[in-house]
Every structure is written in structure tokens, then in C-alpha cells.
Design an enzyme around this catalytic site. Structure first.
Site, PDB file in Angstrom:
ATOM      1  CD  GLU A 215      -2.258   1.716   2.300  1.00 24.54           C
ATOM      2  OE1 GLU A 215      -2.421   1.216   3.409  1.00 24.54           O
ATOM      3  OE2 GLU A 215      -2.169   2.932   2.102  1.00 24.54           O
ATOM      4  CB  CYS A 252      -1.975   6.456   2.890  1.00 24.00           C
ATOM      5  SG  CYS A 252      -3.024   5.496   3.957  1.00 24.00           S
TER       6      CYS A 252
HETATM    7  P1  NAP Z   1       9.306   3.932   3.722  1.00 26.33           P
HETATM    8  O1  NAP Z   1      10.528   4.749   3.622  1.00 26.33           O
HETATM    9  O2  NAP Z   1       8.794   3.353   2.461  1.00 26.33           O
HETATM   10  O3  NAP Z   1       9.624   2.747   4.748  1.00 26.33           O
HETATM   11  C1  NAP Z   1       8.670   1.776   5.076  1.00 26.33           C
HETATM   12  C2  NAP Z   1       9.366   0.493   5.434  1.00 26.33           C
HETATM   13  O4  NAP Z   1       9.944  -0.099   4.274  1.00 26.33           O
HETATM   14  C3  NAP Z   1      10.494   0.670   6.429  1.00 26.33           C
HETATM   15  O5  NAP Z   1      10.500  -0.441   7.276  1.00 26.33           O
HETATM   16  C4  NAP Z   1      11.727   0.683   5.556  1.00 26.33           C
HETATM   17  O6  NAP Z   1      12.835   0.171   6.229  1.00 26.33           O
HETATM   18  C5  NAP Z   1      11.345  -0.256   4.448  1.00 26.33           C
HETATM   19  N1  NAP Z   1      12.011   0.098   3.191  1.00 26.33           N
HETATM   20  C6  NAP Z   1      11.803   1.234   2.487  1.00 26.33           C
HETATM   21  N2  NAP Z   1      12.533   1.218   1.374  1.00 26.33           N
HETATM   22  C7  NAP Z   1      13.218   0.069   1.375  1.00 26.33           C
HETATM   23  C8  NAP Z   1      14.151  -0.511   0.487  1.00 26.33           C
HETATM   24  N3  NAP Z   1      14.531   0.086  -0.647  1.00 26.33           N
HETATM   25  N4  NAP Z   1      14.671  -1.707   0.805  1.00 26.33           N
HETATM   26  C9  NAP Z   1      14.292  -2.312   1.944  1.00 26.33           C
HETATM   27  N5  NAP Z   1      13.428  -1.819   2.832  1.00 26.33           N
HETATM   28  C10 NAP Z   1      12.884  -0.639   2.554  1.00 26.33           C
HETATM   29  O7  NAP Z   1       8.120   4.700   4.393  1.00 26.33           O
HETATM   30  P2  NAP Z   1       8.022   5.687   5.657  1.00 26.33           P
HETATM   31  O8  NAP Z   1       9.314   5.743   6.384  1.00 26.33           O
HETATM   32  O9  NAP Z   1       6.868   5.296   6.425  1.00 26.33           O
HETATM   33  O10 NAP Z   1       7.665   7.090   5.060  1.00 26.33           O
HETATM   34  C11 NAP Z   1       8.259   7.614   3.962  1.00 26.33           C
HETATM   35  C12 NAP Z   1       7.205   7.854   2.879  1.00 26.33           C
HETATM   36  O11 NAP Z   1       6.285   6.769   2.749  1.00 26.33           O
HETATM   37  C13 NAP Z   1       6.318   9.022   3.155  1.00 26.33           C
HETATM   38  O12 NAP Z   1       6.942  10.210   2.796  1.00 26.33           O
HETATM   39  C14 NAP Z   1       5.094   8.701   2.328  1.00 26.33           C
HETATM   40  O13 NAP Z   1       5.262   9.115   1.009  1.00 26.33           O
HETATM   41  C15 NAP Z   1       5.008   7.219   2.345  1.00 26.33           C
HETATM   42  N6  NAP Z   1       4.004   6.643   3.276  1.00 26.33           N
HETATM   43  C16 NAP Z   1       2.869   6.137   2.781  1.00 26.33           C
HETATM   44  C17 NAP Z   1       1.959   5.546   3.639  1.00 26.33           C
HETATM   45  C18 NAP Z   1       0.714   4.931   3.130  1.00 26.33           C
HETATM   46  O14 NAP Z   1      -0.144   4.651   3.938  1.00 26.33           O
HETATM   47  N7  NAP Z   1       0.592   4.627   1.876  1.00 26.33           N
HETATM   48  C19 NAP Z   1       2.207   5.468   4.977  1.00 26.33           C
HETATM   49  C20 NAP Z   1       3.384   5.982   5.475  1.00 26.33           C
HETATM   50  C21 NAP Z   1       4.280   6.548   4.599  1.00 26.33           C
HETATM   51  P3  NAP Z   1      14.029   1.104   6.787  1.00 26.33           P
HETATM   52  O15 NAP Z   1      13.411   2.404   7.182  1.00 26.33           O
HETATM   53  O16 NAP Z   1      14.583   0.315   7.897  1.00 26.33           O
HETATM   54  O17 NAP Z   1      14.951   1.280   5.640  1.00 26.33           O
END
Ligand code: NAP
Length: 478
Positions: A215, A252
């Protein structure tokens, strides 16, 4: 990681063989344990995420309700989708065998927890509840934004479940290694487009690919018709400001685009200006939001209504205004999610085919909203509704997309990039289907059949029967 994966593997047959009622009781116990620990967990969540106490108290309650909803789903047994076709010597295409189909748990699920819902989309959240109800152990890759809360939640909730049913791992490398591990049978994810996409590709590139339910980001367009604006501009402005700025816009389902037929942004300015600063969840989100906000503010053709700010005390909301032509021209900059309290008001010309423009501009979205007049109806409106359905998973009227009801009919998913798999949901009872796969038994003796498929039905689950002789009447539509 090794011990968590081994524990999950050992727990898989235990969970799979639990009668629906037993599984349901474990989920209720998990919900009760979570609620009983609220006074310990909520302060920890406040400290790690910066979210406010009322929001977190509401969220922990929602998470417990979610676990209890899935307890009922498990107990009812309908999710097993048992279909029994009686042997039929008169079957129109030649004799039919005895066929008994049901759904079985996939096995250990890896759940990449979200940052923005430390309870409801994290260790004991919806992905975990639906996987456990399906009979799958869960290994949670904790979000680094709330590591201590993740560990404590797993200890408290896990104690109510069979050993190994719920464990936590930490760190990006561990998450990727677990996703590649043969013992993991499916994965769920809530987070960024980039992260979700990278992980989906890892899941698909495994020697044995597995289902990955991501998601991701969403723009959540909302359209206001001329009639709605004429009737209640002030109420719409207030609701819009609350929806964009609640939880500092880190939802989101935040409405990222508001389409209006007339000048509107200035009437929303007051509501936006009165919002107090709120901290963002973690430094990564501060960086991402600062970058996106700057890009949007600097785009030619975008005017600033409320500038807002990003400071050490937190963020205040930003509201900008533009038109459809600018959105089209700068689509690469303006049509990406800005995860934080920012929204873009877009003027459109009434009567023009707005829906077609939205479909052209906006990729898949979790939601699409429409504010209409109390006595409004027109072919334009009907067309618009059809177009909003084409681009989203939830079409909502005279309301705001933030706040996702935890209930059987909820759909929280949508065409890519809202999710990596548009056929499912991550909220609502249908989400259990992500972690099940069908198996049919053909001409199997009763004593060798799994319990839900037996004639004496010891688990007392719903069984849908197709008796012999039906096929001669198929197509008669009687
Ligand atoms: P994120 O950076 O995508 O991280 C979410 C999870 O995925 C973390 O556990 C992260 O691990 C892991 N991850 C991310 N990229 C990875 C990769 N390339 N390889 C391996 N693991 C990976 O999300 P976030 O920290 O929650 O927020 C950042 C962005 O996500 C926001 O700016 C927003 O755009 C989006 N977001 C969307 C929703 C939604 O409901 N759709 C919710 C929250 C956030 P690590 O941090 O340990 O690397």
C-alpha cells in the site's frame, strides 16, 4: 532474524490446524492484552512518533477492534470458502467427480509496518490481524520510527498467541533478507512508492516468487461541484483544512488535490492558518516533505495561499492554488504525493469533462471524493462518478477521505501506484483473502479429508453445496 523465521515456520502448522473458534479466541485475547497495556504503550508511542495522545488512544482502540473483527471473521469460518460439488454421473459434460475446495493459509507472512500508524498499521495492525485470522504466523519488520514500541507490542500481543505466531525484526538489511528467505510465503507493506516498489521487485525476483501486497502513496483527489460550493463553501473549507492537517497530513488518505469551480483557496486560508504546529514522524519524512513542499512552492503557475512552515517545533499546513493547465504542464512535480500537511487547490471550468482530465492526470488513488449539491443531478455528474471509480478504490460523497472505517465493506486499496495489487484491500474483512490459497480435493475418502471439507463438518463452518443434477438447468436463469 534466523530465530524469528524459525519460530514462524514452527508456528505455521499450529496456527493452520487451530479450529476457527480457537483462533478467534487467541485474537480476542490479543486485543484485550493490547488494550490492557494502553497506559504503557501510548506514552511510548507519543515519545517515539510525536503523535498526540488522543489520536494514539483512538488508534489503539481501533487496533483492538480490528483484532476482534478478525476474531469474528475467523470464528464464522466463511473465509474458508468451502465449496462441495457432489459427484454427478449425469453432469452435462460427462461424469463429475466429488470435488471439495477450500482456502488454506499461505504460511509465514512478512509485514513491513507503517510509520504513520504505530498501532493500526504496525505490529498488531490490520495486516497482522488478517494474516493471523487466515492462520499465518507474522514476522513484522519494525518501522525504525518506533522500534521500542514495536518490540513491546510484540511481547504483549504475542504472549496471547501461540509461540512464534508474532515476532519482530529490525533493520533494512534484515527486512530484505527475510523477504528473500524461502520460509516467507507472502509480504505486506505500507509506506513509500519507492520502498514498496523496491520490495515488490525483490518478492517477484525470488526463485520462488511470492505475493507482495504494497500500500503506497496516494493523491486522493476531491471534486467540489458548483452547487456544493454555492451551498456550503465555509463548511467545505473547514472540513478540508481538518482533513489535510490532521496528524500533520501524514495519512495515506490525505486529500492532496481539491478541484473547485471558482475561487476558493482564500476562503480556506483562515482554517489552514489556525492550525498549530505538529511534529513529523521521523527525520526521513521531514526531509521528504521539505523537498516536495519546496518543489511545489517553486513551480511556475502555482500561487501560495497559506505558506505554512517546517520548523523545529513542527510543521504548519501549506495551501497552494493552480489550474488544470498548470497541473498538466507540471504533472511530474505536482502529481506526486507530498506526505505532510500540504494540498493543492485546482480550479476547473464547470461543464467541461473533468473526469477525463482526472483520469489522464492521476494514476491510481486510494480514494476519490465528490462534494455535490443537495438536489444536484446531471449527466456530467454521473460521468464523473464513473471516472472517479476508474481511478480509485473508494469513492466517497460529501465527506473527507481521512478516517478509514474498520468494517466488512471497507476497501483500502486501488489501482497502482496506490497499491501494488488492485484486487485486494488492506483494511476490512476482505483483506484476509491476501493470505490464503485455494486447494481442491478430488474423490478423497472422508477419513483423509481436512476437517472443514468433511460431511460431518466438525468445525461447523459454512459449506456451499452444488448437488448432482444441477448442470442440466444451467443457463435457464430460472
Ligand atoms: P518507507 O521509507 O517506504 O519505509 C517503510 C518500510 O519499508 C520501512 O521499514 C523501511 O525500512 C522499508 N524500506 C523502504 N525502502 C526500502 C528498500 N529500498 N529496501 C528495503 N526496505 C525498505 O516509508 P516511511 O518511512 O513510512 O515514510 C516515507 C514515505 O512513505 C512518506 O513520505 C510517504 O510518502 C510514504 N508513506 C505512505 C503511507 C501509506 O499509507 N501509503 C504510509 C506511510 C508513509 P528502513 O526504514 O529500515 O529502511
Amino acid at each position: 532474524m534466523e530465530s524469528e523465521l524459525a519460530a514462524a515456520t514452527a508456528a505455521a502448522p499450529v496456527l493452520a490446524e487451530m479450529a476457527p473458534r480457537q483462533r478467534a479466541e487467541a485474537l480476542v485475547a490479543a486485543a484485550d492484552a493490547l488494550l490492557a497495556a494502553a497506559d504503557e504503550l501510548v506514552p511510548l508511542a507519543m515519545e517515539e512518533t510525536g503523535l498526540a495522545e488522543p489520536r494514539l488512544r483512538g488508534e489503539i482502540k481501533r487496533t483492538a477492534v480490528q483484532l476482534k473483527l478478525f476474531a469474528d471473521v475467523a470464528a464464522a469460518g466463511e473465509f474458508l470458502d468451502v465449496r462441495l460439488d457432489a459427484p454427478d454421473p449425469e453432469f452435462v459434460l460427462g461424469p463429475r467427480p466429488d470435488l471439495r475446495r477450500y482456502l488454506v493459509p499461505l504460511g509465514p507472512v512478512l509485514n513491513f509496518a507503517a510509520s504513520n500508524f504505530p498501532f493500526a498499521f504496525s505490529v498488531a495492525g490490520g495486516d497482522t490481524a488478517s494474516a493471523l485470522a487466515a492462520g499465518c504466523p507474522v514476522v513484522v519488520k519494525a518501522h525504525p520510527g518506533h522500534p521500542r514500541l514495536s518490540d513491546r507490542t510484540a511481547q504483549i500481543v504475542g504472549a496471547a498467541l501461540p509461540a512464534g505466531a508474532l515476532t519482530v525484526i529490525h533493520g533494512q538489511d534484515e527486512g530484505v533478507a527475510a523477504l528473500r528467505d524461502e520460509r516467507i510465503a507472502a509480504a505486506s507493506f505500507t509506506g513509500s512508492l519507492a520502498g514498496g516498489r523496491a520490495l515488490a521487485e525483490i518478492a517477484a525476483a525470488r526463485p520462488r516468487p511470492i505475493p507482495f501486497y504494497g500500500e503506497l502513496g496516494s493523491l486522493n483527489p476531491v471534486v467540489v461541484t458548483p452547487a456544493a460550493l454555492a451551498e456550503r463553501a465555509a463548511g467545505i473549507a473547514e472540513g478540508f483544512a481538518a482533513s489535510v492537517s490532521g496528524s500533520a497530513g501524514q495519512l495515506c488518505t490525505k486529500p492532496g488535490l481539491l478541484f473547485v469551480p471558482d475561487e476558493f483557496a482564500s476562503s480556506a486560508a483562515e482554517a489552514f492558518q489556525s492550525v498549530a504546529p505538529h511534529p513529523l514522524l521521523h527525520p526521513g519524512i521531514v526531509d521528504g516533505y521539505t523537498h516536495r513542499r519546496t518543489e511545489i512552492l517553486q513551480t511556475a503557475g502555482v500561487t501560495v495561499t497559506v505558506e505554512g512552515a517546517v520548523t523545529d517545533d513542527g510543521v504548519t499546513p501549506t495551501l497552494v492554488e493552480t489550474d488544470l493547465a498548470t497541473l498538466l504542464k507540471h504533472r511530474d512535480t505536482l502529481l506526486q504525493e507530498a506526505f505532510g500537511p500540504l494540498s493543492i487547490v485546482v480550479r476547473y471550468t464547470p461543464g467541461e469533462p473533468l473526469g477525463a482530465a482526472l483520469i489522464d492526470l492521476i494514476e491510481g488513488s486510494l480514494t476519490a471524493g465528490l462534494h455535490i449539491g443537495s438536489a444536484e443531478d446531471s449527466p456530467w455528474l454521473h460521468e464523473l462518478v464513473t471516472d472517479l471509480q476508474a481511478l480509485s478504490g473508494r469513492v466517497l460523497f460529501n465527506g473527507w477521505p481521512t478516517g478509514v472505517a474498520v468494517t466488512p465493506a471497507m476497501q483500502h486499496g486501488g489501482p497502482f501506484p496506490a497499491t501494488t495489487n488492485p484486487t485486494t484491500t488492506s483494511v476490512g474483512t476482505a483483506s484476509i483473502g491476501r493470505f490464503l490459497r485455494p486447494v481442491v480435493y478430488q474423490d478423497c475418502p472422508q477419513f483423509l479429508l481436512p476437517l472443514p471439507l468433511r460431511d460431518d463438518n466438525p468445525w461447523n463452518v459454512p459449506q456451499h453445496h452444488s448437488p448432482a443434477g444441477e448442470s442440466a438447468a444451467w443457463g435457464s436463469l430460472a
